[in-house]
Design an enzyme around this catalytic site. Structure first.
Site, PDB file in Angstrom:
ATOM      1  N   GLY A  54      12.205  -0.210  32.907  1.00 10.04           N
ATOM      2  CA  GLY A  54      13.549   0.510  33.097  1.00 10.04           C
ATOM      3  C   GLY A  54      13.244   1.963  33.572  1.00 10.04           C
ATOM      4  N   LYS A  55      11.980   2.298  33.905  1.00  8.27           N
ATOM      5  CA  LYS A  55      11.747   3.422  34.393  1.00  8.27           C
ATOM      6  C   LYS A  55      12.460   3.961  35.970  1.00  8.27           C
ATOM      7  CE  LYS A  55       7.313   2.732  34.729  1.00  8.27           C
ATOM      8  NZ  LYS A  55       7.247   1.175  34.619  1.00  8.27           N
ATOM      9  N   SER A  56      12.518   2.915  36.811  1.00 11.67           N
ATOM     10  CA  SER A  56      13.010   3.279  37.824  1.00 11.67           C
ATOM     11  C   SER A  56      14.649   3.378  37.873  1.00 11.67           C
ATOM     12  CB  SER A  56      12.756   2.207  38.847  1.00 11.67           C
ATOM     13  OG  SER A  56      11.225   2.248  39.098  1.00 11.67           O
ATOM     14  N   GLU A  92       6.448   6.759  40.894  1.00 10.59           N
ATOM     15  CA  GLU A  92       5.469   5.945  41.401  1.00 10.59           C
ATOM     16  C   GLU A  92       5.097   6.479  42.769  1.00 10.59           C
ATOM     17  OE1 GLU A  92       4.900   2.052  40.346  1.00 10.59           O
ATOM     18  OE2 GLU A  92       6.417   2.077  38.778  1.00 10.59           O
ATOM     19  N   GLY A 140       5.192   3.323  30.971  1.00  5.78           N
ATOM     20  CA  GLY A 140       5.966   2.010  30.499  1.00  5.78           C
ATOM     21  C   GLY A 140       5.534   0.760  31.153  1.00  5.78           C
ATOM     22  N   HIS A 141       5.556  -0.220  30.692  1.00 10.96           N
ATOM     23  CA  HIS A 141       4.941  -1.419  31.344  1.00 10.96           C
ATOM     24  C   HIS A 141       6.045  -1.659  32.596  1.00 10.96           C
ATOM     25  CE1 HIS A 141       8.558  -3.555  29.527  1.00 10.96           C
ATOM     26  NE2 HIS A 141       8.228  -3.089  28.469  1.00 10.96           N
ATOM     27  N   ASN A 142       5.865  -2.787  33.313  1.00 11.91           N
ATOM     28  CA  ASN A 142       6.675  -3.206  34.510  1.00 11.91           C
ATOM     29  C   ASN A 142       7.992  -3.631  34.069  1.00 11.91           C
ATOM     30  OD1 ASN A 142       3.722  -4.300  35.909  1.00 11.91           O
ATOM     31  ND2 ASN A 142       5.131  -2.990  37.188  1.00 11.91           N
ATOM     32  N   GLY A 143       8.925  -3.233  34.544  1.00 17.49           N
ATOM     33  CA  GLY A 143      10.263  -3.814  34.083  1.00 17.49           C
ATOM     34  C   GLY A 143      10.936  -3.012  32.581  1.00 17.49           C
TER      35      GLY A 143
HETATM   36  N1  LIG Z   1      18.681  -4.368  41.734  1.00 16.73           N
HETATM   37  C1  LIG Z   1      18.249  -4.941  40.585  1.00 16.73           C
HETATM   38  N2  LIG Z   1      19.163  -5.952  40.191  1.00 16.73           N
HETATM   39  C2  LIG Z   1      19.110  -6.513  38.961  1.00 16.73           C
HETATM   40  N3  LIG Z   1      18.190  -6.453  38.044  1.00 16.73           N
HETATM   41  C3  LIG Z   1      17.423  -5.295  38.241  1.00 16.73           C
HETATM   42  C4  LIG Z   1      17.366  -4.672  39.483  1.00 16.73           C
HETATM   43  N4  LIG Z   1      16.270  -3.635  39.696  1.00 16.73           N
HETATM   44  C5  LIG Z   1      15.714  -3.662  38.242  1.00 16.73           C
HETATM   45  N5  LIG Z   1      16.105  -4.795  37.737  1.00 16.73           N
HETATM   46  C6  LIG Z   1      15.900  -5.081  36.366  1.00 16.73           C
HETATM   47  O1  LIG Z   1      15.921  -4.105  35.245  1.00 16.73           O
HETATM   48  C7  LIG Z   1      14.949  -4.002  34.625  1.00 16.73           C
HETATM   49  C8  LIG Z   1      14.387  -2.574  34.804  1.00 16.73           C
HETATM   50  O2  LIG Z   1      13.607  -2.389  36.017  1.00 16.73           O
HETATM   51  P1  LIG Z   1      13.188  -0.953  36.601  1.00 16.73           P
HETATM   52  O3  LIG Z   1      13.004  -1.381  37.945  1.00 16.73           O
HETATM   53  O4  LIG Z   1      13.956   0.198  36.210  1.00 16.73           O
HETATM   54  O5  LIG Z   1      11.575  -0.970  36.112  1.00 16.73           O
HETATM   55  P2  LIG Z   1      10.332  -0.103  35.993  1.00 16.73           P
HETATM   56  O6  LIG Z   1       9.966   0.211  34.606  1.00 16.73           O
HETATM   57  O7  LIG Z   1      10.354   0.918  37.161  1.00 16.73           O
HETATM   58  O8  LIG Z   1       9.266  -1.192  36.547  1.00 16.73           O
HETATM   59  P3  LIG Z   1       8.104  -1.003  37.544  1.00 16.73           P
HETATM   60  O9  LIG Z   1       6.988  -0.394  36.749  1.00 16.73           O
HETATM   61  O10 LIG Z   1       7.666  -2.539  37.968  1.00 16.73           O
HETATM   62  O11 LIG Z   1       8.554  -0.231  38.439  1.00 16.73           O
HETATM   63  C9  LIG Z   1      14.058  -5.053  34.919  1.00 16.73           C
HETATM   64  O12 LIG Z   1      14.276  -6.094  33.857  1.00 16.73           O
HETATM   65  C10 LIG Z   1      14.362  -5.644  36.127  1.00 16.73           C
HETATM   66  O13 LIG Z   1      14.171  -6.823  36.269  1.00 16.73           O
HETATM   67 MG   LIG Z   2       9.655   1.089  39.013  1.00 16.39          MG
END
Ligand SMILES: Nc1ncnc2c1ncn2[C@@H]1O[C@H](COP(=O)(O)OP(=O)(O)OP(=O)(O)O)[C@@H](O)[C@H]1O
Ligand SMILES: [Mg+2]
Lengths: 265, 282
Positions: B48-50, B169, B43-46
């Site tokens: 929600g994967k993490s 990742e 999925g794209h950055n942000g």
């Molecule tokens: N600690 C935090 N406090 C507030 N918002 C957060 C926090 N961590 C992530 N977010 C927001 O939650 C959403 C999902 O973030 P997440 O880190 O789960 O994305 P991701 O898919 O892992 O992205 P990436 O590919 O960049 O790792 C994003 O919009 C991010 O800005």
């Molecule tokens: Mg992540």
């Protein structure tokens, strides 16, 4: 440059002192700090000297490391020596020139105090030169363990220390990287007037702080995910082993203490 | 690759929002994870994967919805058991290395679990042997490569013998060699111990080798299926900000050019084999 500051400490070698339990070494140094104040005449100082030299010999630490350790405090030693030399007015007058008068008591006292200083530095250096920081931490943790009763967070402090030790090289590497990056943008770290060099530190410290906080946060999450929930119910992987030679070391310092009480005047 | 077993983790309408954020980071997500499978989440950055990974590990708790691990709900009470079932390896190799040496680091999780020292020693040895790092027992982290540090992190997880390993990742900061080392290690663990792997990744070539894929978009599951199903979406994936592996692209371009390839190809090998077959028929 920074390498030497911190890593100049532990000198790996295969010696009896290296192999001792950090607790016995810590106890020995702790007692030594008190015992040395008992020395007040030639015989007692000779005894302390014998003890110190024996420890140095056993540790197999090359003399230059000890001399390096003494260098920064040399001025201090010299200063106290001169202070006693000029201002202690006991014994017979040895030398007089204008207002400067040197008495035999002053000379004696000056030499004794400087020696005391030097011995203290040597013995504490031996501790850090022969013990890895992490086993020092372990030793301190076990020695201070009883203080948990009085709510002293012994485990947490020890963990903090071991994590700091773990991250020092990482942060130094990072500092180096940032320094190079800033130098590439024209920041001067090592030349120019002091004020501009001080200013150059700001763009170094800020990125370093920011990244340290990020690291800390990620580390905390990783630790929690690995099941860390405080010292309660935790077992320990690194084991400290108290052997006969550790008892001998502690006995040796006790005997030194007793001898000093006997021979001091 | 592992065959599909029973459901080991199940998400039911999970919702999570970070304080001060307007959108849900994870928005009504439901899916199942099966025992012994390799599941890739892309999925794209942000997207929600993490956040999802942290929810699975009880580092965050859902606002609504449920997470079931081996049929037990993940709550404040069960979280410590769940963490022993589900191990997690993070992205930055440096920021998850707690110990001052390799063996200390592997032992960290075991110490937390209160495992007796004798057992710890054998488990640390075994785990490091598994990831092929047993010659580095007393090495300090700053003398290790990124790939080696990640393998130590995996050993730290393996020592606790979890049923599921989440890689968030974990290979993204490594060079191709380090990446291959880590993936090879994980693949071997899957085969030997039957662990379930959830791999969150931006590397679609890596995802193409998974048993199943989940595509996340803006906090929701966009699509779930085998890599073949997913990569058939091509244009859609690109519009979601994802790239497409080279063999998939090449194979579809060839098909567009009228070359009679029967299906999409996930790896170079598959494509080369089919092309050879085609040529031999001509
Ligand atoms: N600690 C935090 N406090 C507030 N918002 C957060 C926090 N961590 C992530 N977010 C927001 O939650 C959403 C999902 O973030 P997440 O880190 O789960 O994305 P991701 O898919 O892992 O992205 P990436 O590919 O960049 O790792 C994003 O919009 C991010 O800005
Ligand atoms: Mg992540």
């Amino acid at each position: 440059m920074m390498d030497k500051l911190i890593f100049g400490r532990y000198v790996p070698a295969d010696s009896a002192i290296h192999k001792m339990d950090p607790r016995s070494k810590l106890i020995m140094v702790f007692l030594f700090v008190f015992v040395i104040f008992l020395a007040n005449n030639v015989v007692s100082y000779a005894l302390v000297a014998v003890f110190t030299l024996a420890i140095v010999k056993l540790s197999k630490v090359p003399a230059r490391f000890l001399i390096n350790g003494l260098k920064p405090v040399l001025i201090l030693i010299l200063f106290t020596f001169l202070l006693h030399l000029f201002f202690t007015k006991e014994g017979e007058l040895l030398y007089k020139w204008n207002v400067i008068e040197i008495y035999s008591g002053g000379l004696r006292q000056g030499i004794f105090i400087s020696l005391r200083f030097a011995f203290l530095i040597v013995i504490t250096s031996i501790l850090t030169l022969t013990t890895t920081p992490i086993s020092l931490t372990d030793g301190l943790e076990t020695l201070f363990n009883p203080l948990k009763k009085w709510k002293l967070p012994v485990h947490e402090l020890a963990l903090m220390m071991s994590i700091s030790l773990r991250f020092i090289p990482t942060l130094l590497e990072e500092t180096d990287k940032i320094m190079k990056a800033q130098a590439a943008r024209g920041t001067e770290f090592s030349s120019g007037p002091v004020t501009s060099r001080m200013k150059a530190v700001v763009p170094l410290l800020i990125p370093l702080f920011v990244s340290s906080f990020k690291r800390a946060e990620e580390l905390a999450v990783a630790m929690e995910s690995r099941g860390y929930r405080g010292g309660e119910g935790r077992t320990k992987f690194r084991l400290l082993r108290w052997e006969r030679k550790d008892t001998y070391l502690v006995l040796a310092i006790c005997i030194l203490g007793i001898l000093l009480i006997v021979f001091r005047t | 690759m592992g065959e599909m077993g029973e459901t080991i983790v199940k998400l039911e309408q999970v919702v999570f929002k970070y304080d001060g954020q307007e959108r849900n980071a994870v928005d009504h997500v439901s899916f199942e994870i099966f025992e012994g499978e390799w599941l890739a989440i892309v999925g794209h950055n942000g997207s929600g994967k993490s956040t999802l990974a942290k929810l699975l590990n009880g580092l965050l708790f859902p606002e609504s919805g449920r997470i079931l691990v081996k049929e037990k709900e993940l709550t404040e009470e069960t979280v410590w058991d769940v963490r022993r079932q589900i191990g997690m390896v993070f992205q930055n190799p440096d920021n998850q290395f707690v110990g001052t040496t390799v063996q200390d680091d592997v032992a960290f999780g075991l110490e937390n679990a209160g495992i007796p020292r004798e057992e710890m020693i054998t488990r640390v040895g075994d785990a490091l042997h598994k990831v092929n790092m047993d010659q580095f027992l007393n090495q300090e982290p700053h003398h290790l490569s990124g790939g080696q540090k990640q393998r130590v992190a995996i050993a730290g997880v393996v020592a606790l013998s979890p049923s599921v390993i989440i890689l968030d990742e974990s290979t993204s900061m490594l060079d191709p060699k380090g990446r291959e080392e880590v993936l090879e290690t994980v693949r071997m663990l899957m085969e030997e111990r039957g662990v379930t792997v959830i791999s969150i990744t931006h590397d679609l070539e890596e995802a193409a080798r998974a048993d199943r894929m989940i595509v996340m978009n803006q906090g929701s599951v966009y699509k779930e299926g085998t890599p073949k199903d997913i990569f058939l979406l091509e244009e859609e994936l690109i519009s979601l900000g994802l790239d497409i592996p080279f063999p998939v692209k090449l194979s579809s371009s060839l098909r567009e050019q009228g070359i009679e390839l029967s299906q999409i190809h996930l790896t170079d090998e598959e494509l080369v084999n089919d092309l050879c077959e085609l040529i031999s028929k001509m």
